[in-house]
Design a protein around this motif. Structure first.
Motif, PDB file in Angstrom:
ATOM      1  N   PRO A 121      42.076  27.747  29.394  1.00  0.00           N
ATOM      2  CA  PRO A 121      42.292  26.734  30.417  1.00  0.00           C
ATOM      3  C   PRO A 121      42.883  27.353  31.678  1.00  0.00           C
ATOM      4  N   PRO A 122      42.520  26.811  32.808  1.00  0.00           N
ATOM      5  CA  PRO A 122      42.957  27.416  34.075  1.00  0.00           C
ATOM      6  C   PRO A 122      44.469  27.481  34.218  1.00  0.00           C
ATOM      7  N   GLU A 123      45.149  26.523  33.584  1.00  0.00           N
ATOM      8  CA  GLU A 123      46.609  26.568  33.686  1.00  0.00           C
ATOM      9  C   GLU A 123      47.140  27.801  32.993  1.00  0.00           C
ATOM     10  N   LYS A 124      46.523  28.142  31.866  1.00  0.00           N
ATOM     11  CA  LYS A 124      47.001  29.304  31.145  1.00  0.00           C
ATOM     12  C   LYS A 124      46.744  30.567  31.960  1.00  0.00           C
ATOM     13  N   LEU A 125      45.600  30.586  32.625  1.00  0.00           N
ATOM     14  CA  LEU A 125      45.300  31.754  33.455  1.00  0.00           C
ATOM     15  C   LEU A 125      46.349  31.902  34.530  1.00  0.00           C
ATOM     16  N   LYS A 126      46.704  30.755  35.114  1.00  0.00           N
ATOM     17  CA  LYS A 126      47.708  30.789  36.181  1.00  0.00           C
ATOM     18  C   LYS A 126      49.012  31.326  35.633  1.00  0.00           C
ATOM     19  N   MET A 127      49.347  30.845  34.422  1.00  0.00           N
ATOM     20  CA  MET A 127      50.605  31.258  33.822  1.00  0.00           C
ATOM     21  C   MET A 127      50.594  32.751  33.542  1.00  0.00           C
ATOM     22  N   MET A 128      49.473  33.227  33.030  1.00  0.00           N
ATOM     23  CA  MET A 128      49.407  34.663  32.729  1.00  0.00           C
ATOM     24  C   MET A 128      49.520  35.472  34.005  1.00  0.00           C
ATOM     25  N   ALA A 129      48.919  34.933  35.072  1.00  0.00           N
ATOM     26  CA  ALA A 129      49.043  35.635  36.347  1.00  0.00           C
ATOM     27  C   ALA A 129      50.502  35.684  36.783  1.00  0.00           C
ATOM     28  N   LEU A 130      51.182  34.575  36.608  1.00  0.00           N
ATOM     29  CA  LEU A 130      52.603  34.551  36.970  1.00  0.00           C
ATOM     30  C   LEU A 130      53.379  35.550  36.145  1.00  0.00           C
ATOM     31  N   GLN A 131      53.009  35.631  34.871  1.00  0.00           N
ATOM     32  CA  GLN A 131      53.724  36.547  34.004  1.00  0.00           C
ATOM     33  C   GLN A 131      53.555  37.972  34.474  1.00  0.00           C
ATOM     34  N   ARG A 132      52.378  38.237  34.945  1.00  0.00           N
ATOM     35  CA  ARG A 132      52.125  39.610  35.389  1.00  0.00           C
ATOM     36  C   ARG A 132      52.922  39.971  36.622  1.00  0.00           C
ATOM     37  N   GLY A 133      53.439  38.975  37.280  1.00  0.00           N
ATOM     38  CA  GLY A 133      54.359  39.271  38.382  1.00  0.00           C
ATOM     39  C   GLY A 133      53.822  38.976  39.760  1.00  0.00           C
ATOM     40  N   GLU A 134      52.607  38.369  39.810  1.00  0.00           N
ATOM     41  CA  GLU A 134      52.110  38.048  41.148  1.00  0.00           C
ATOM     42  C   GLU A 134      52.944  36.937  41.722  1.00  0.00           C
ATOM     43  N   LYS A 135      53.150  37.002  43.018  1.00  0.00           N
ATOM     44  CA  LYS A 135      54.049  36.037  43.634  1.00  0.00           C
ATOM     45  C   LYS A 135      53.439  34.656  43.559  1.00  0.00           C
TER      46      LYS A 135
END
Lengths: 428, 572
Positions: B437-451
């Protein structure tokens, strides 16, 4: 006569009674003679006897006794007389009462006691006193020792090293040591995990696709149920046109009873043909002649020769067929392998299934799903679906820990008889 | 014949199994007692592979136990206690019937009880075995602690379950072992990692109380009996591993001490301690008072067979875990009255945050709503009355999502009144190619440290661009279609034209020949294999003849040519 006298007396004794003669008073008329009383009866002792003088005397005596010690008689009491020593021999002397302990001896015993106490030795009497445990009568023993006591104590059950209290054989014979648990019992009866987390569509605020997925699964379950119902209905269905009408019923009942000439003839003709055919089949076969037998033998021999020749040629030809033989073998092996894999997969799937442990089959619980319009927007508005109690119970059944059972029905041994009350009988 | 014939059903699997009723008679117990014993000892019925053999020819559904298991049960000392209890009940009934009240009291005081310690020791010989089975125990204890104390099951059991669950939660808080939380429609799923074991348990919502009728309460109560004992012993061991006092005591050195006056309002004196503990707001007392602990940096020695890379990866993981454990450290939360207090307090305290609530809700609230240092206030209403400036007003899902994402998510999505992002399940592990789900992708991106801000802006821009592009494309297509329609309606010809065709002269003779040839071909196709074989042979023979003829002709020609050439040469 007595009654009249009584009446007169009563009348005279009334106040304000006036006599005809002024000199005579009512008192003269009343008291003429004293009435004669029977003093032998108990009833009359209290009434007609005068004990005033005796009473006075006794009162006097009592008063004297109260004021002085013994009163008139100054004799000793009988009990005192009994307890007197009436022997002229004097009682023996109590020697021990005169014995005084030696001061030295006393000092020595005291020192010894001190030394022992310093060493920690407690005299026997003191030891017994100390060993007396106080009986705890305030708290109930059963409550504190019960398994579900909320205040119960826990200790380190895995940390303690078992002490060898005695010989193992002795412990085993006296049932002090517990029997070893067989290894097989430590295996879990099912490979399923204890807690199965619900699918992501079961979240209280699910994301669209996973919720749709869950709905689809629930839909499929419902479809299956409907299919079973439909199948049952189809099996039970019957064509309304097949119901017996009155005409058909009549014809059935009348069959064979009504005789008509035409029908008989028709029936005779097919019957004969049938008989002939039957007769033809039962005809006995003629014996075989020698020729026939020889012929048959020769044919057989030929057949066998042919077969052997064929086999030989096949064997020879197989040399040229090696490649195709190889391929066919390969194919066979492949199929066996596929079948083995399938069987193994089936076994694994079977392990995850709940086993049939009793009379009833395992009924999985209904899927916990909330329809799209039932979904809550916030945690406050959430209406929980399904119960954890049911979930745990079914999980225990699924993991083969308990067998599925239904509630025990109430079965009566004797039939109940219903009788109407008389009043109701009149009504109905 | 002699007497050494083998009889059916006398050896093999038929003698290994025993039916339930036979087993019960062997043990001389009633059916509910037998069931209780089996549950306590962990003896379960088995389904034999060949039911017909075991059932001596019939296929009637029966419950089978292994004979060796039942023989093992005979040695259990609890069996004697069950029999004693049966006799106790009988005597009690008699005394009641004769109205001998002194006898009744005497009997009740000496009621036979049993303890399950030796069974726990036997079933779980090591501590790790017990930890593996603790999932079930936790679920049962949490479930029973939510029951109403009506008397359907012993009230003492419910109290004991409550105490054990509170102790467990305090342990998880003290050891910071919570990893995942999932709010479902059934209940709340938690997962913690204790001593390397992943333990999952489910807690029902506090406000759901429908008790289904067809659940066997006696069976559940027996399971709970066993599990409470197990959980108690495990708790003791876990507490002692953290150097905490067991039974747990509140740390009296803590800053926030509950005031004496308000205690009377909440609970009786006997229960106030448990209530304070269950408030989960105070920390526990330790056996050895911890002064400043210096964490010495241990030397890193690579274990055998590990490269530097693996070690570094492990170190990174450990660092991540350490960071995760301090997720809410420094943050001060305040819970409004309508949110589930216990669950949220548990989650917040597990990750180092401070939490408080309204005084009227529960005992143990440390600070008030008016406290200025509160950073987040958890609210579930559409609007709130008075708003303080330096705190965020968010919905409770933010906390759970942060725990699952292992970072602090941006608060903007969880403000009051707005639609929340979906609550994803942390227990799902997506493989490559599955839908994420796109929300999870967003979350994973956040986890990776993107602002997060830039991403959002970018996303917004992208969205806008995408929308614009889509719009443009759509518009272009529409325009085209419109054009064509206009043209058609106007009667103009489109690109396609109609031109006159060319005439082909047909040869009749050829046609006949072709037809015949086709028929022949069809007939050949329709021949059987044998016939075709013969036909092929014939054709081959014919063709051979033809070929030979051709060969001869070619030879002849060659010879003739050579002769001619010779003659020519001779002439010249």
């Amino acid at each position: 006569m007595a009654a009249a006298r009584r009446l007169k007396r009563v009348a005279i004794s009334q106040p304000g009674f006036l006599t005809l003669n002024p000199k005579v008073t009512p008192t003269d008329l009343v008291s003429s003679r004293r009435k004669r009383v029977n003093k032998n009866k108990k009833k009359n002792w209290n009434k007609y006897s005068d004990v005033q003088d005796v009473e006075e005397f006794l009162e006097d005596v009592r008063h004297q006794e109260r004021t002085t010690g013994k009163g008139k008689s100054s004799r000793p009491l009988r009990i005192d007389l009994i307890l007197q020593h009436d022997s002229l021999v004097a009682p023996p002397k109590d020697v021990l009462a005169y014995q005084k302990p030696n001061a030295k001896k006393l000092r020595r015993t005291a020192e010894r006691a001190e030394k022992l106490a310093a060493n920690g030795v407690v005299p026997r009497s003191k030891k017994r006193l100390l060993n007396r445990t106080v009986v705890d009568r305030t708290s109930k023993k059963t409550e504190t020792e019960a398994n579900n006591n909320p205040e119960r104590d826990f200790y380190d059950i895995w940390g303690q090293e078992t002490k060898d209290l005695g010989e193992p054989w002795y412990l085993q014979q006296t049932r002090k040591k517990l029997v070893k648990r067989p290894e097989k019992l430590n295996e879990k009866p099912s490979v399923l995990p204890a807690v199965e987390v619900i699918a992501p569509g079961g979240s209280y605020n699910p994301d669209f696709f996973s919720h749709q997925e869950l709905l689809r699964e629930a839909h499929e379950v419902e479809l299956k149920k409907k299919k079973v119902e439909d199948k049952l209905e189809r099996q039970l269905a019957y064509n309304k046109a097949d119901t017996a009408t009155e005409e058909t019923i009549l014809r059935e009942q009348v069959e064979g009873l009504v005789e008509e000439s035409e029908e008989e003839e028709e029936k005779d003709a097919p019957k004969e043909d049938g008989e002939e055919v039957a007769v033809g089949a039962i005809a006995v076969a003629d014996k075989k002649t020698e020729r026939q037998r020889k012929r048959e033998k020769a044919e057989k021999m030929k057949e066998q020769q042919r077969l052997t020749e064929r086999r030989q040629t096949e064997q020879q030809q197989q040399l040229f067929q090696l490649r195709s033989i190889k391929t066919s073998i390969k194919q066979q092996e492949e199929t066996t392998q596929i079948r083995q894999k399938r069987r193994k997969a089936k076994e694994e799937a079977q392990k995850a299934q709940p086993r049939r442990l009793g009379k009833l089959k395992f009924q999985p619980q209904d899927m916990e799903v909330q329809l799209s319009d039932e979904l809550a927007g916030s945690l406050r508005q959430l209406k929980p679906e399904g119960s954890v109690l049911m979930d745990r119970f079914k999980s225990l059944q699924k993991r083969n820990l308990i067998e599925p059972r239904e509630r025990a029905k109430f079965k009566r041994r004797l039939k109940v008889k219903y009788v109407e009350k008389r009043a109701f009988k009149e009504i109905s | 014949m002699g007497g050494l014939q083998k009889k059916k059903f006398e050896r093999g699997s038929a003698t290994n199994y025993i039916t339930r009723n036979r087993a019960r008679k062997k043990l001389q117990l009633s059916l509910p007692d037998f069931r209780r014993l089996c549950i306590l000892k962990g003896i379960y019925p088995h389904e034999p592979k060949h039911k017909k053999k075991v059932n001596k020819g019939s296929t009637a559904p029966r419950t089978f136990y292994l004979l060796k298991d039942i023989r093992f049960l005979l040695h259990e000392p609890i069996v004697g206690k069950f029999r004693e209890y049966k006799i106790f009940v009988r005597k009690l009934k008699k005394a009641y019937g004769k109205t001998e009240w002194s006898a009744v009291e005497r009997l009740r005081e000496n009621k036979p009880t049993y303890k399950l310690d030796h069974i726990i020791k036997e079933r779980y010989p090591t501590f790790i075995d017990a930890l593996r089975d603790i999932d079930d125990a936790l679920c049962m204890c949490f479930l029973f602690s939510t029951f109403a104390r009506t008397g359907k099951c012993h009230v003492q059991t419910i109290q004991l379950c409550r105490r054990l669950t509170v102790e467990w939660m305090n342990y998880v808080i003290a050891s910071r072992s919570l990893r995942k939380v999932f709010l479902s429609i059934k209940g709340i799923y938690y997962q913690a990692e204790v001593m390397g074991q992943l333990i999952t348990w489910v807690v029902p919502y506090q406000f759901s109380h429908d008790h289904p009728v067809d659940v066997d309460y006696r069976v559940m109560a027996t399971f709970t009996e066993l599990y409470t004992t197990l959980l108690g012993f495990v708790s003791f061991r876990l507490y002692s591993s953290l150097n905490l006092v067991y039974p747990p005591k509140l740390d009296s050195n803590g800053e926030s001490e509950p005031k004496e006056e308000s205690e009377d309002d909440y609970a009786m004196n006997s229960e106030s301690y448990l209530e304070k503990l269950s408030a989960l707001s105070a920390s526990l007392a330790r056996v050895v008072s911890s002064a400043d602990e210096e964490e010495a940096q241990l030397d890193q020695f690579p274990s055998e067979g590990e490269d530097m890379e693996k070690m570094e990866a492990r170190e990174k993981e450990l660092k991540q875990q350490e960071a995760q454990k301090k997720l809410f450290e420094g943050l001060k939360f305040y819970l409004n009255r309508e949110v589930p207090r216990e669950s949220l307090a548990f989650v917040i305290r597990c990750f180092g945050g401070q939490v408080s609530w309204d005084k009227s809700v529960c005992i143990g609230s440390t600070y008030d709503v008016t406290d200025e240092t509160i950073t987040h206030q958890i609210i579930d209403r559409p609007s709130v009355g008075k708003q303080y400036i330096n705190r965020y007003y968010i919905q409770p899902q933010w906390l759970y999502d942060c725990v699952n994402a292992k970072i602090l998510l941006p608060v903007e999505d969880y403000f009051l009144g707005g639609t929340l992002p979906p609550h994803l399940s942390p227990f799902v592990e997506e493989k490559e190619g599955d839908y994420v789900p796109p929300e999870k992708l967003k979350m994973m991106a956040l986890q990776r440290g993107e602002k997060p801000e830039q991403e959002e802006e970018e996303e917004q821009e992208e969205d806008d661009n995408g929308d614009e592009e889509d719009d443009e494309e759509e518009v272009a297509e529409e325009k085209n279609l419109k054009k064509m329609e206009e043209q058609r309606s106007q009667g103009k010809s489109l690109h396609v034209k109609v031109t006159p065709g060319k005439l082909k002269v047909e040869n009749k003779a050829r046609l006949e020949q072709e037809e015949k040839a086709e028929e022949k071909r069809l007939a050949i196709m329709m021949m059987k294999k044998k016939e075709k074989y013969l036909y092929d042979k014939i054709m081959f023979g014919k063709k051979r003849k033809v070929r030979e003829a051709n060969k001869l002709a070619a030879k002849r020609k060659a010879h003739d040519d050579s002769e001619k050439a010779k003659k020519k040469k001779a002439r010249k």
